[in-house]
Scaffold this active site. Structure first.
Site, PDB file in Angstrom:
ATOM      1  N   HIS A 167      23.197 -11.166  -0.357  1.00 58.31           N
ATOM      2  CA  HIS A 167      21.996 -10.487  -0.849  1.00 58.31           C
ATOM      3  C   HIS A 167      20.747 -11.253  -0.390  1.00 58.31           C
ATOM      4  O   HIS A 167      19.798 -10.664   0.131  1.00 58.31           O
ATOM      5  CB  HIS A 167      22.043 -10.385  -2.377  1.00 58.31           C
ATOM      6  CG  HIS A 167      20.728 -10.058  -3.021  1.00 58.31           C
ATOM      7  ND1 HIS A 167      20.145  -8.816  -2.916  1.00 58.31           N
ATOM      8  CD2 HIS A 167      19.878 -10.801  -3.765  1.00 58.31           C
ATOM      9  CE1 HIS A 167      18.991  -8.823  -3.575  1.00 58.31           C
ATOM     10  NE2 HIS A 167      18.797 -10.018  -4.094  1.00 58.31           N
ATOM     11  N   ASP A 205      -1.645  -3.195  23.796  1.00 61.01           N
ATOM     12  CA  ASP A 205      -0.259  -3.422  23.382  1.00 61.01           C
ATOM     13  C   ASP A 205      -0.130  -4.902  23.039  1.00 61.01           C
ATOM     14  O   ASP A 205      -1.116  -5.638  23.079  1.00 61.01           O
ATOM     15  CB  ASP A 205       0.706  -3.039  24.522  1.00 61.01           C
ATOM     16  CG  ASP A 205       2.104  -2.730  23.996  1.00 61.01           C
ATOM     17  OD1 ASP A 205       2.653  -3.580  23.271  1.00 61.01           O
ATOM     18  OD2 ASP A 205       2.624  -1.649  24.298  1.00 61.01           O
ATOM     19  N   TRP A 239      22.688 -18.876  -0.115  1.00 62.52           N
ATOM     20  CA  TRP A 239      21.985 -18.735   1.166  1.00 62.52           C
ATOM     21  C   TRP A 239      21.504 -20.085   1.651  1.00 62.52           C
ATOM     22  O   TRP A 239      21.209 -20.248   2.832  1.00 62.52           O
ATOM     23  CB  TRP A 239      20.828 -17.751   1.046  1.00 62.52           C
ATOM     24  CG  TRP A 239      19.555 -18.308   0.485  1.00 62.52           C
ATOM     25  CD1 TRP A 239      19.285 -18.505  -0.836  1.00 62.52           C
ATOM     26  CD2 TRP A 239      18.396 -18.732   1.206  1.00 62.52           C
ATOM     27  NE1 TRP A 239      18.023 -19.028  -0.976  1.00 62.52           N
ATOM     28  CE2 TRP A 239      17.443 -19.182   0.256  1.00 62.52           C
ATOM     29  CE3 TRP A 239      18.047 -18.784   2.555  1.00 62.52           C
ATOM     30  CZ2 TRP A 239      16.197 -19.672   0.614  1.00 62.52           C
ATOM     31  CZ3 TRP A 239      16.794 -19.278   2.899  1.00 62.52           C
ATOM     32  CH2 TRP A 239      15.888 -19.709   1.937  1.00 62.52           C
ATOM     33  N   SER A 247      15.110 -14.686  17.433  1.00 61.67           N
ATOM     34  CA  SER A 247      14.313 -13.465  17.354  1.00 61.67           C
ATOM     35  C   SER A 247      12.954 -13.748  16.726  1.00 61.67           C
ATOM     36  O   SER A 247      11.915 -13.300  17.224  1.00 61.67           O
ATOM     37  CB  SER A 247      15.077 -12.421  16.534  1.00 61.67           C
ATOM     38  OG  SER A 247      14.206 -11.451  16.035  1.00 61.67           O
ATOM     39  N   SER A 248      12.958 -14.530  15.628  1.00 64.87           N
ATOM     40  CA  SER A 248      11.689 -14.830  14.951  1.00 64.87           C
ATOM     41  C   SER A 248      10.767 -15.647  15.835  1.00 64.87           C
ATOM     42  O   SER A 248       9.553 -15.426  15.857  1.00 64.87           O
ATOM     43  CB  SER A 248      11.942 -15.617  13.670  1.00 64.87           C
ATOM     44  OG  SER A 248      12.679 -14.855  12.780  1.00 64.87           O
ATOM     45  N   HIS A 293      10.721 -24.232   2.780  1.00 62.74           N
ATOM     46  CA  HIS A 293       9.467 -23.961   2.104  1.00 62.74           C
ATOM     47  C   HIS A 293       8.453 -23.248   2.990  1.00 62.74           C
ATOM     48  O   HIS A 293       7.875 -22.249   2.572  1.00 62.74           O
ATOM     49  CB  HIS A 293       8.875 -25.178   1.397  1.00 62.74           C
ATOM     50  CG  HIS A 293       7.973 -24.710   0.314  1.00 62.74           C
ATOM     51  ND1 HIS A 293       8.437 -24.258  -0.887  1.00 62.74           N
ATOM     52  CD2 HIS A 293       6.647 -24.482   0.306  1.00 62.74           C
ATOM     53  CE1 HIS A 293       7.428 -23.791  -1.599  1.00 62.74           C
ATOM     54  NE2 HIS A 293       6.331 -23.917  -0.906  1.00 62.74           N
ATOM     55  N   GLU A 326       9.255 -21.295   5.174  1.00 60.18           N
ATOM     56  CA  GLU A 326       9.846 -19.955   5.249  1.00 60.18           C
ATOM     57  C   GLU A 326       9.332 -19.049   4.128  1.00 60.18           C
ATOM     58  O   GLU A 326       8.991 -17.896   4.367  1.00 60.18           O
ATOM     59  CB  GLU A 326      11.378 -20.063   5.184  1.00 60.18           C
ATOM     60  CG  GLU A 326      12.114 -18.755   4.945  1.00 60.18           C
ATOM     61  CD  GLU A 326      12.026 -17.773   6.103  1.00 60.18           C
ATOM     62  OE1 GLU A 326      11.777 -18.217   7.237  1.00 60.18           O
ATOM     63  OE2 GLU A 326      12.184 -16.569   5.857  1.00 60.18           O
ATOM     64  N   TYR A 351       6.551 -19.179   2.705  1.00 57.64           N
ATOM     65  CA  TYR A 351       5.165 -18.803   2.982  1.00 57.64           C
ATOM     66  C   TYR A 351       5.071 -17.847   4.151  1.00 57.64           C
ATOM     67  O   TYR A 351       4.130 -17.062   4.251  1.00 57.64           O
ATOM     68  CB  TYR A 351       4.296 -20.048   3.196  1.00 57.64           C
ATOM     69  CG  TYR A 351       4.113 -20.806   1.904  1.00 57.64           C
ATOM     70  CD1 TYR A 351       4.345 -20.157   0.695  1.00 57.64           C
ATOM     71  CD2 TYR A 351       3.731 -22.126   1.856  1.00 57.64           C
ATOM     72  CE1 TYR A 351       4.198 -20.815  -0.512  1.00 57.64           C
ATOM     73  CE2 TYR A 351       3.584 -22.793   0.650  1.00 57.64           C
ATOM     74  CZ  TYR A 351       3.820 -22.131  -0.528  1.00 57.64           C
ATOM     75  OH  TYR A 351       3.668 -22.779  -1.712  1.00 57.64           O
ATOM     76  N   SER A 396      -5.575  -8.526   1.105  1.00 59.85           N
ATOM     77  CA  SER A 396      -6.986  -8.806   1.402  1.00 59.85           C
ATOM     78  C   SER A 396      -7.617  -7.704   2.247  1.00 59.85           C
ATOM     79  O   SER A 396      -8.832  -7.640   2.375  1.00 59.85           O
ATOM     80  CB  SER A 396      -7.118 -10.132   2.161  1.00 59.85           C
ATOM     81  OG  SER A 396      -6.540 -11.166   1.426  1.00 59.85           O
ATOM     82  N   HIS A 405      10.405 -30.329  -3.664  1.00 64.25           N
ATOM     83  CA  HIS A 405      10.356 -29.786  -5.029  1.00 64.25           C
ATOM     84  C   HIS A 405      11.501 -28.805  -5.285  1.00 64.25           C
ATOM     85  O   HIS A 405      11.713 -28.410  -6.420  1.00 64.25           O
ATOM     86  CB  HIS A 405       8.990 -29.170  -5.367  1.00 64.25           C
ATOM     87  CG  HIS A 405       8.671 -27.911  -4.624  1.00 64.25           C
ATOM     88  ND1 HIS A 405       7.409 -27.610  -4.211  1.00 64.25           N
ATOM     89  CD2 HIS A 405       9.434 -26.875  -4.231  1.00 64.25           C
ATOM     90  CE1 HIS A 405       7.406 -26.429  -3.594  1.00 64.25           C
ATOM     91  NE2 HIS A 405       8.627 -25.976  -3.594  1.00 64.25           N
ATOM     92  N   HIS A 406      12.222 -28.418  -4.231  1.00 62.04           N
ATOM     93  CA  HIS A 406      13.409 -27.594  -4.418  1.00 62.04           C
ATOM     94  C   HIS A 406      14.609 -28.449  -4.834  1.00 62.04           C
ATOM     95  O   HIS A 406      15.684 -27.919  -5.091  1.00 62.04           O
ATOM     96  CB  HIS A 406      13.755 -26.848  -3.137  1.00 62.04           C
ATOM     97  CG  HIS A 406      12.713 -25.861  -2.721  1.00 62.04           C
ATOM     98  ND1 HIS A 406      12.712 -24.564  -3.163  1.00 62.04           N
ATOM     99  CD2 HIS A 406      11.614 -25.986  -1.945  1.00 62.04           C
ATOM    100  CE1 HIS A 406      11.667 -23.929  -2.649  1.00 62.04           C
ATOM    101  NE2 HIS A 406      10.985 -24.770  -1.908  1.00 62.04           N
ATOM    102  N   THR A 463      -4.221 -21.224  -3.592  1.00 62.07           N
ATOM    103  CA  THR A 463      -3.704 -19.942  -4.060  1.00 62.07           C
ATOM    104  C   THR A 463      -4.646 -19.355  -5.108  1.00 62.07           C
ATOM    105  O   THR A 463      -4.907 -18.148  -5.126  1.00 62.07           O
ATOM    106  CB  THR A 463      -2.295 -20.109  -4.645  1.00 62.07           C
ATOM    107  OG1 THR A 463      -1.539 -20.938  -3.771  1.00 62.07           O
ATOM    108  CG2 THR A 463      -1.601 -18.780  -4.780  1.00 62.07           C
ATOM    109  N   LYS A 508      -7.573 -17.722  -3.531  1.00 61.18           N
ATOM    110  CA  LYS A 508      -7.263 -16.371  -3.058  1.00 61.18           C
ATOM    111  C   LYS A 508      -7.384 -15.356  -4.193  1.00 61.18           C
ATOM    112  O   LYS A 508      -8.032 -14.320  -4.053  1.00 61.18           O
ATOM    113  CB  LYS A 508      -5.852 -16.331  -2.471  1.00 61.18           C
ATOM    114  CG  LYS A 508      -5.759 -17.076  -1.166  1.00 61.18           C
ATOM    115  CD  LYS A 508      -4.604 -16.574  -0.348  1.00 61.18           C
ATOM    116  CE  LYS A 508      -4.831 -16.791   1.120  1.00 61.18           C
ATOM    117  NZ  LYS A 508      -5.666 -15.805   1.765  1.00 61.18           N
ATOM    118  N   ARG A 553      21.911 -20.110 -12.857  1.00 62.59           N
ATOM    119  CA  ARG A 553      21.973 -19.038 -11.874  1.00 62.59           C
ATOM    120  C   ARG A 553      23.304 -19.105 -11.135  1.00 62.59           C
ATOM    121  O   ARG A 553      24.069 -20.045 -11.288  1.00 62.59           O
ATOM    122  CB  ARG A 553      20.805 -19.153 -10.895  1.00 62.59           C
ATOM    123  CG  ARG A 553      20.814 -20.409 -10.068  1.00 62.59           C
ATOM    124  CD  ARG A 553      19.534 -20.594  -9.296  1.00 62.59           C
ATOM    125  NE  ARG A 553      19.524 -19.747  -8.108  1.00 62.59           N
ATOM    126  CZ  ARG A 553      18.893 -20.079  -6.966  1.00 62.59           C
ATOM    127  NH1 ARG A 553      18.238 -21.223  -6.875  1.00 62.59           N
ATOM    128  NH2 ARG A 553      18.918 -19.292  -5.934  1.00 62.59           N
TER     129      ARG A 553
END
Lengths: 525, 266
Positions: free
Chosen positions: A77, A106, A142, A169-170, A253, A255, A257, A268, A302-303, A328, A331, A450
């Protein structure tokens, strides 16, 4: 499609028709559409897995699946939603919008563009095929933490290879975005005059280039640990299981963002359009985005506050993580200041953007709580974390994608969606998303870990509510598909400038936008 | 149809029977768990206040500055002063959060001067406990009743199983009012040891020895679970700690040491 082909003939293009048109296309709009449809398909596949999870968690006790399969579902998932649904959705939006927004015909590298999309179906076919292996799909989460991921069955090399493909690809996509933005802007469009969505994507592209190779390194080391006798991450051979977590989150991390910065860009863009008022602080929005991107490289641990880092490390990562709240906050305040004394209307894209601000901020609040290391020792790996990241990714990133699709759909197709149905879709989605994810805060704080297929009975009530919400959310998205398909069947009627307050070069083009957006560059002053 | 209505009635009944709408973190029974609770509430209240202010302004704007009420858009934008103000204020609030958080963290990580040491080793899927000074050692895994009920298709009503999934065969016994150092490691994959009312979690990692300390102030039985995904039975390796007064603990130790000797001589 036939109208498009007629259109092509007029412009004297020699392109194959039918399926080959889509396989060989180098057009940014075609590729953008491919990305977006692919993302929608993956959103439903990943969502179906989420519903299997929520069905099992409706009641305590095991009713539908065995624990091993449950773990495969949570793992897949996440992988499908992150790499299959969200990232391609934003790349699709970039493909459609960037050339139109900067006044280019293009993307800069059209063949690379074709290639970066067509890698995806192969990668995901391989990833999904592992579910049909005798030993099952990946089940270590994951995050693929060793040593558990090293215990996995035959799926592991396939998962790693597909992640390599997705990374490639990315990176190709990101190179294309950077090359396009830096080289193909209309005369007069300086960097600080670019639309904010272009800015957020430019920064995101740099994040992609900096972080995806790190993931590739980490998973390659996993592969050699498993098959070639190395011991990067196995303690028995002198390796270090925690090293993987450091490398993984150094990718992980930035990722997250990558998944949210383009969403900031979309919101915005939409808020000023429907408030009929300029974005309050364009410059500070750009600087805030850049600050968030820079900070994302010094907060990774922090993870993993619970792995037993030295005190100094824990304090450092707590402080840097808390700092993210500052840009943040800037924003959020800017969005509110943009609305202030505006003249607002509430069409579907605006509704989704407003819900984004509120619900993403709630996710930000729980993020701030999670940053506090001593409290995180309690929150870590509970449903509180699940609630947090779903708040920032579903009513955050996913809402922004949906808002963007409603906002630019008339430009892309020349056809206006049904506003009433759009609003129904919005309210159903917003109500159900909260029914699904808000109770997860409660069970998490009350102590539910979890990634468990079964739970102690005191967590039953809120889990039932969350499961009901999840099915409601899933069904609401079928309405989204219906709205999209019924819009495509209509005749072309949309105005060139579909929204009264919309600004930007894309609205100077006819609707639907011509195949090659700007044949001659517009002048920007 | 009948089965559906029975199903619905059973859900409603169960809602009443186990009406346990716990929405918050439990208060702890140790200085560390209490400190975490206090910090949690502090940060929570700060975010609530910020939320009320920000969303308040936003909703005021949504209701009053709408075109249908004839609002004309103002043209103001860009103000360096305003940007500086809303950068500095959050920064100051963050410093206010960071000070108590850092103090608590330093307190939590100070494992010096402990009186006894408990070594915890994670296995797939059970825990091993070694009382280092007292020479007691045993494995602890999911209680049999829960284990039978949790199987797919067991047809046992899990709501009737006492402490479903939170009961073990051998409980950890710890003395109250004693600083206990807990060492954590694992033999196969990463696990995490967590008993919310006693302490926050810490990972048990192969090749690593992590440290925690607890000082339980109230006797009682406290339950927790493994909190790092460790394979298929990750959800089924609970932790039960029974905190008893010191004297009782000493008695328990001597009893278990004897058993151990007896086992060895057999």
């Amino acid at each position: 499609m036939s109208t498009n082909i007629d259109h092509l003939k007029e412009e004297h293009h020699h392109q194959p028709s039918g399926l080959m048109r889509w396989i060989t296309t180098t057009n940014h709009k075609d590729i953008g559409s491919l990305y977006l449809w692919f993302s929608l398909l993956m959103f439903f596949i990943g969502g179906f897995m989420a519903l299997i999870i929520r069905a099992e968690l409706f009641q305590p006790g095991l009713q539908f699946v065995i624990p091993g399969f449950f773990n495969q579902m949570t793992t897949m998932h996440a992988l499908i939603m992150i790499f299959g649904a969200l990232m391609p959705a934003f790349v699709g939006l970039a493909n459609w919008q960037l050339p139109m927004m900067i006044g280019a015909p293009d993307m800069a590298l059209p063949r690379l563009n074709n290639w970066s999309f067509w890698i995806l179906p192969f990668a995901f076919t391989m990833l999904l095929s592992t579910l049909f292996f005798q030993s099952g799909g990946p089940a270590a989460g994951w995050t693929l933490y060793p040593p558990l991921s090293l215990q996995g069955g035959n799926s592991m090399p396939f998962v790693i290879f597909s992640l390599h493909l997705l990374g490639a690809s990315s990176i190709l996509g990101a190179i294309n975005v950077i090359a396009t933005i830096l080289n193909m802007r209309a005369p007069g469009m300086t960097l600080m005059k670019m639309p904010i969505f272009v800015w957020t994507w430019l920064i995101t592209a740099f994040l992609l280039i900096a972080s995806m190779p790190v993931l590739a390194g980490a998973i390659t080391m996993l592969l050699t640990d498993r098959f070639y006798g190395t011991s990067f991450f196995t303690a028995a051979g002198g390796g270090d299981p925690v090293l993987f977590q450091h490398i993984f989150w150094f990718f992980g991390h930035p990722e997250v963002y990558i998944l949210i910065l383009p969403a900031f860009g979309i919101v915005s863009t939409i808020i000023p359009a429907f408030a009929r008022k300029k974005l309050f602080g364009y410059d500070s929005m750009v600087y805030a985005t850049a600050s968030i991107a820079l900070l994302s490289f010094i907060v990774w641990a922090h993870h993993m506050f619970t792995v037993g880092m030295p005190l100094a490390g824990e304090i450092f990562f707590m402080f840097t993580t808390m700092l993210i709240a500052v840009p943040t906050g800037v924003k959020v305040f800017n969005w509110v200041a943009t609305m202030w004394k505006g003249s607002m209307t509430f069409e579907t894209p605006m509704l989704f953007s407003l819900a984004f601000i509120i619900l993403f901020t709630i996710g930000g609040f729980s993020g701030l709580m999670l940053a506090i290391t001593p409290a995180d020792f309690q929150y870590h790996d509970t449903y509180f974390v699940v609630a947090h990241f779903h708040y920032v990714l579903v009513p955050g990133a996913v809402f922004a994608v949906i808002a963007a699709v409603y906002y630019w759909l008339p430009k892309w197709t020349g056809k206006m969606y049904n506003e009433t149905l759009g609003k129904v879709h919005f309210w159903m989605t917003t109500v159900f998303v909260n029914i699904t994810f808000f109770p997860m805060h409660f069970v998490g704080l009350a102590g539910m870990p979890r990634r468990i297929p079964d739970y102690a009975v005191q967590f039953t009530d809120f889990n039932m509510i969350a499961s009901v919400g999840a099915f409601g959310f899933g069904l609401s998205q079928l309405l989204f598909v219906y709205i999209l398909l019924s819009t495509l069947k209509q005749p072309v009627t949309a105005a060139d400038k579909s929204w009264e307050g919309a600004e930007g070069l894309e609205w100077t083009l006819p609707s639907p936008a011509p195949y090659h957006s700007f044949d001659t560059p517009p002048k920007v002053d | 149809m009948k089965s559906i209505s029975i199903f619905l009635i059973s859900i409603l009944a169960s809602l009443n029977a186990i009406a346990d709408w716990e929405v918050n973190m439990p208060r702890g029974v140790t200085p560390t768990a209490n400190a975490a609770y206090d910090l949690h509430m502090l940060i929570f209240y700060i975010t609530v206040v910020i939320g009320i202010v920000v969303f308040g302004v936003m909703f005021y704007s949504i209701f009053h500055h709408r075109k249908s009420k004839g609002a004309k858009p103002a043209s103001f934008h860009e103000s360096t002063t305003v940007e500086i103000i809303w950068t500095v204020i959050p920064f100051v609030i963050l410093i206010g959060m960071a000070i108590p958080a850092t103090k608590t963290l330093i307190m939590m990580e100070d494992t010096r001067n402990s009186e006894i040491t408990l070594k915890v080793t994670g296995y797939q899927w059970m825990w091993k406990y070694d009382y280092v000074e007292d020479n007691v050692s045993f494995f602890s895994k999911l209680d049999n009743k829960s284990n039978e009920a949790r199987q797919l298709g067991s047809e046992i009503d899990v709501k009737k199983v006492d402490n479903y999934l939170l009961d073990v065969d051998n409980q950890v016994v710890l003395p109250t009012d004693t600083k206990v150092r807990i060492l954590l490691t694992a033999s196969d994959v990463i696990h995490a040891w967590w008993v919310p009312e006693i302490t926050g979690k810490k990972d048990a990692i192969p090749g690593y020895i992590n440290e925690l300390w607890v000082d339980i102030k109230e006797p009682g039985v406290y339950r927790g679970q493994c909190t790092e995904l460790c394979g298929k039975d990750h959800g089924f390796m609970p932790i039960v700690v029974r905190a008893v007064p010191k004297q009782e603990y000493t008695k328990w130790v001597s009893l278990n040491q004897k058993n151990r000797v007896a086992e060895k001589s057999e």
